[in-house]
Write an enzyme that holds these catalytic residues in place. Structure first.
Site, mmCIF file in Angstrom:
data_model
loop_
_atom_site.group_PDB
_atom_site.id
_atom_site.type_symbol
_atom_site.label_atom_id
_atom_site.label_comp_id
_atom_site.label_asym_id
_atom_site.label_seq_id
_atom_site.Cartn_x
_atom_site.Cartn_y
_atom_site.Cartn_z
ATOM 1 N N GLY A 63 -21.524 7.522 62.160
ATOM 2 C CA GLY A 63 -21.138 6.945 60.875
ATOM 3 C C GLY A 63 -20.972 8.015 59.816
ATOM 4 O O GLY A 63 -21.373 9.171 60.013
ATOM 5 N N CYS A 90 -24.741 10.835 67.119
ATOM 6 C CA CYS A 90 -24.351 11.422 65.831
ATOM 7 C C CYS A 90 -25.246 10.887 64.709
ATOM 8 O O CYS A 90 -26.411 11.243 64.631
ATOM 9 C CB CYS A 90 -22.867 11.165 65.577
ATOM 10 S SG CYS A 90 -22.144 12.277 64.331
ATOM 11 N N TYR A 91 -24.737 10.022 63.823
ATOM 12 C CA TYR A 91 -25.589 9.455 62.773
ATOM 13 C C TYR A 91 -26.770 8.700 63.382
ATOM 14 O O TYR A 91 -27.877 8.701 62.830
ATOM 15 C CB TYR A 91 -24.773 8.531 61.884
ATOM 16 C CG TYR A 91 -25.544 7.971 60.700
ATOM 17 C CD1 TYR A 91 -25.881 8.777 59.624
ATOM 18 C CD2 TYR A 91 -25.932 6.631 60.668
ATOM 19 C CE1 TYR A 91 -26.595 8.275 58.540
ATOM 20 C CE2 TYR A 91 -26.641 6.113 59.594
ATOM 21 C CZ TYR A 91 -26.967 6.938 58.529
ATOM 22 O OH TYR A 91 -27.675 6.438 57.452
ATOM 23 N N HIS A 181 -20.264 12.947 70.734
ATOM 24 C CA HIS A 181 -19.791 11.601 71.049
ATOM 25 C C HIS A 181 -19.434 11.495 72.534
ATOM 26 O O HIS A 181 -18.339 11.900 72.937
ATOM 27 C CB HIS A 181 -18.572 11.256 70.192
ATOM 28 C CG HIS A 181 -18.890 11.075 68.745
ATOM 29 N ND1 HIS A 181 -19.191 9.847 68.199
ATOM 30 C CD2 HIS A 181 -18.980 11.976 67.733
ATOM 31 C CE1 HIS A 181 -19.439 9.996 66.907
ATOM 32 N NE2 HIS A 181 -19.325 11.272 66.596
ATOM 33 N N GLU A 183 -18.648 8.846 74.107
ATOM 34 C CA GLU A 183 -17.635 7.806 74.306
ATOM 35 C C GLU A 183 -16.214 8.338 74.212
ATOM 36 O O GLU A 183 -15.265 7.689 74.679
ATOM 37 C CB GLU A 183 -17.836 6.674 73.282
ATOM 38 C CG GLU A 183 -17.509 7.024 71.841
ATOM 39 C CD GLU A 183 -18.664 7.651 71.068
ATOM 40 O OE1 GLU A 183 -18.656 7.571 69.833
ATOM 41 O OE2 GLU A 183 -19.566 8.240 71.711
ATOM 42 N N SER A 235 2.367 -17.226 71.575
ATOM 43 C CA SER A 235 3.329 -16.369 70.881
ATOM 44 C C SER A 235 4.231 -15.628 71.865
ATOM 45 O O SER A 235 5.195 -15.002 71.463
ATOM 46 C CB SER A 235 2.579 -15.338 70.029
ATOM 47 O OG SER A 235 1.860 -14.441 70.867
ATOM 48 N N VAL A 238 0.669 -10.922 75.338
ATOM 49 C CA VAL A 238 -0.275 -10.892 76.451
ATOM 50 C C VAL A 238 -1.465 -11.808 76.192
ATOM 51 O O VAL A 238 -1.864 -12.597 77.054
ATOM 52 C CB VAL A 238 -0.758 -9.449 76.714
ATOM 53 C CG1 VAL A 238 -1.854 -9.429 77.765
ATOM 54 C CG2 VAL A 238 0.404 -8.569 77.135
ATOM 55 N N ASP A 239 -2.048 -11.725 74.992
ATOM 56 C CA ASP A 239 -3.297 -12.424 74.717
ATOM 57 C C ASP A 239 -3.145 -13.942 74.822
ATOM 58 O O ASP A 239 -3.918 -14.609 75.513
ATOM 59 C CB ASP A 239 -3.819 -12.056 73.321
ATOM 60 C CG ASP A 239 -3.874 -10.558 73.122
ATOM 61 O OD1 ASP A 239 -4.144 -9.845 74.104
ATOM 62 O OD2 ASP A 239 -3.629 -10.089 71.992
ATOM 63 N N SER A 240 -2.144 -14.495 74.134
ATOM 64 C CA SER A 240 -1.983 -15.956 74.156
ATOM 65 C C SER A 240 -1.502 -16.439 75.520
ATOM 66 O O SER A 240 -1.862 -17.540 75.961
ATOM 67 C CB SER A 240 -1.018 -16.401 73.056
ATOM 68 O OG SER A 240 0.276 -15.878 73.246
ATOM 69 N N THR A 241 -0.708 -15.615 76.224
ATOM 70 C CA THR A 241 -0.218 -16.010 77.542
ATOM 71 C C THR A 241 -1.361 -16.088 78.551
ATOM 72 O O THR A 241 -1.476 -17.057 79.312
ATOM 73 C CB THR A 241 0.851 -15.029 78.043
ATOM 74 O OG1 THR A 241 1.917 -14.967 77.096
ATOM 75 C CG2 THR A 241 1.410 -15.454 79.387
ATOM 76 N N LYS A 381 -8.373 -5.659 74.796
ATOM 77 C CA LYS A 381 -7.042 -5.895 75.361
ATOM 78 C C LYS A 381 -6.984 -5.556 76.849
ATOM 79 O O LYS A 381 -6.410 -6.308 77.645
ATOM 80 C CB LYS A 381 -6.009 -5.081 74.595
ATOM 81 C CG LYS A 381 -4.593 -5.135 75.142
ATOM 82 C CD LYS A 381 -3.877 -6.410 74.782
ATOM 83 C CE LYS A 381 -3.480 -6.400 73.331
ATOM 84 N NZ LYS A 381 -2.642 -7.583 72.973
#
Length: 525
Positions: A63, A90-91, A181, A183, A235, A238-241, A381
């Site tokens: 942070g 880190c923080y 980090h 990640e 829409s 990808v997400d709504s499908t 996603k």
């Protein structure tokens, strides 16, 4: 429906990530899930852990604060009382040092980017995170403070070439802290460290995979919907499908109706393309709402990005609400809301900053009679794409580039009109078609065109022109939380520029956006 009901998590145990404002916080959770361990993110200032979640490990994110400054974010008391393995980053490291009697100082030399760390022999329970082979490894630093004095209960497990403390472990408890980090992909042993933390210290199985996600989410949908009937807001993205496909698997075709709202802000030929592809899912009920006139009327004279997003989001919901009122058999509204949408809309905790509003997060009016079902509200996603593949959806749907909920309205800088949308649709179609024709579509995570509110002088034939400018954007990413610039060949970009100018009447200049995220967002608005 109460938030606790529609936000039911897909798994009830795992690692909790406390967010202290780092740009990499969600990346921590995503890396853990890639490994096969479920994780969640909460605000680092929460006075208690989330109810109903069995916390088996805690990670404290980085942070921008300095622990020695007034008003800096503090470590909640319950964290150290929980008696589970802890990893400070880190923080997060500096918080652990401060609360244990050590000292943090402003660094004499700030470190941003790659650094080299030497691992040192340590004996605490968390020393397994730092094997002595390799002794030297590349790590990713991003800090302006460092450790002046480690607490008496800790020992050093790694330091940089400049003798900056890079890693410490508690002598008695399974607690470790890193100045770097893990990640971030540039930390070469970062993934191994997170995996060891999850499996050896937290004793978690690697059980968060595609099938486990599908099974957990189907159970969630069945619990939430019961014998109800879901109206799915589609829409074509990808997400709504995948949401529609998962609802079909969990409930069957008689309980699911897909409704596609034609806002007039979609890509060229999108309505026809989406309608055809949705039939692949086995949907028996599909409705297309022709609403473009309404959207263009309400957007007239509006140029501020957040206002555009809110208008579109409100109209989107109103159109579905009106449709639902004409069909009282519907009990639930299905949406493809993602975890990053919730975070960017400040939906994960008090005090979180809004980056940009997402119309499917917190945009439902109290009067809406439908209850929400959002199976992907806790997912990234790439996890949704994995579920789509698990469900057997075609590759062209699953690996389609993301498209924003507000559509082309946030790719038109300034006022949105039919004429400006038509210009952008044509330019975007040329760009995306060329990527596919040259076998380059798979290189960017997302690619699109943006219409700028800039006119410039040009020459076509022997005539002077004064026309619009198009910006092309192509980024590399894995989940949209951070993004690099897709290094498309200059010869290709030059060819696309020429094609756009020749084919799209009203455009005489094309530029290429080479800004990463951060500092920019992927979309321009």
């Amino acid at each position: 429906m109460s938030p606790a009901t529609h936000m039911t998590r897909p798994q009830t145990h795992g690692i909790l990530v406390l967010d202290y404002g780092s740009q990499y916080t969600l990346l921590i959770a995503r890396r853990l899930r890639e490994i096969g361990v479920y994780s969640e993110v909460i605000d680092g200032r929460c006075d208690r852990p989330p109810s109903g979640f069995n916390v088996q490990g805690i990670i404290l994110s980085g942070g921008p604060d300095s622990v020695y400054e007034e008003g800096s974010r503090e470590l909640p008391k319950w964290v150290m009382e929980f008696k589970v393995p802890i990893l400070g980053i880190c923080y997060g490291m500096q918080l652990l040092v401060e609360c244990s009697g050590g000292q943090v100082r402003a660094a004499t030399k700030r470190e941003y980017g790659r650094s080299s760390m030497h691992t040192l022999k340590a004996s605490g329970p968390a020393s397994c995170l730092f094997p002595l082979t390799p002794v030297k490894q590349t790590v990713w630093m991003s800090h302006g403070d460092d450790i002046a004095k480690i607490p008496d209960d800790y020992e050093v497990a790694g330091e940089t070439d400049d003798h900056v403390v890079a890693a410490i472990v508690h002598k008695t408890y399974p607690i470790a802290a890193l100045q770097y980090h893990p990640e971030v992909a540039h930390s070469e042993q970062g993934a191994n460290l997170l995996k060891t933390f999850a499996t050896e210290l937290c004793q978690l199985p690697l059980s968060w995979d595609g099938k486990a996600r599908v099974d957990a989410l189907c159970r969630h949908i069945q619990d939430v919907v019961g014998s109800g009937h879901v109206l799915v807001a589609c829409s074509g993205g990808v997400d709504s499908t995948v949401t529609a496909a998962l609802l079909l698997k969990a409930l069957g075709p008689e309980q699911v109706t897909a409704v596609f709202c034609d806002t007039g802000l979609l890509r060229k030929n999108e309505v026809e393309w989406v309608s055809e592809k949705l039939k692949v899912l086995g949907l028996r009920h599909l409705e297309v709402l022709r609403s473009s006139s309404l959207f263009f009327t309400k957007l007239q004279g509006i140029s501020e990005p957040e206002e555009k997003r809110k208008i579109i989001g409100g109209l989107f919901i109103e159109e579905f609400e009106a449709y639902a009122k004409r069909h009282p058999e519907f009990t639930h509204l299905g949406q493809g809301t993602l975890y990053p949408d919730v975070i960017e809309s400040a939906g994960h905790g008090a005090g979180a900053k809004v980056i940009k509003s997402h119309h499917n997060v917190g945009g439902l009016p109290d009067k809406l009679a439908l209850k929400l079902v959002e199976p992907f509200r806790w997912l990234f996603k790439d996890e949704v794409r994995t579920i789509g593949l698990e469900l057997g959806l075609p590759e062209e749907l699953i690996h389609r580039h993301p498209f924003p909920g507000p559509g082309l309205a946030v790719r038109i800088i300034g006022e949105v009109t039919r004429e400006r949308v038509a210009l952008l649709q044509e330019a975007d179609h040329v760009f995306i078609s060329a990527l596919k024709e040259h076998d380059l579509y798979h290189i960017p995570w997302q690619a699109f065109a943006v219409l700028l509110p800039i006119k410039s002088v040009g020459v076509m034939g022997d005539n002077r022109t004064y026309q619009q400018t198009i910006a092309l954007r192509a980024v590399t990413s894995s989940d949209g939380m951070t993004a690099g610039v897709a290094e498309l060949p200059l010869s290709f970009l030059t060819r696309v520029s020429d094609m756009i100018i020749r084919r799209v009447n009203g455009i005489n200049r094309v530029v290429y956006d080479i800004t990463t995220k951060p500092p920019a967002t992927i979309e321009w608005e």
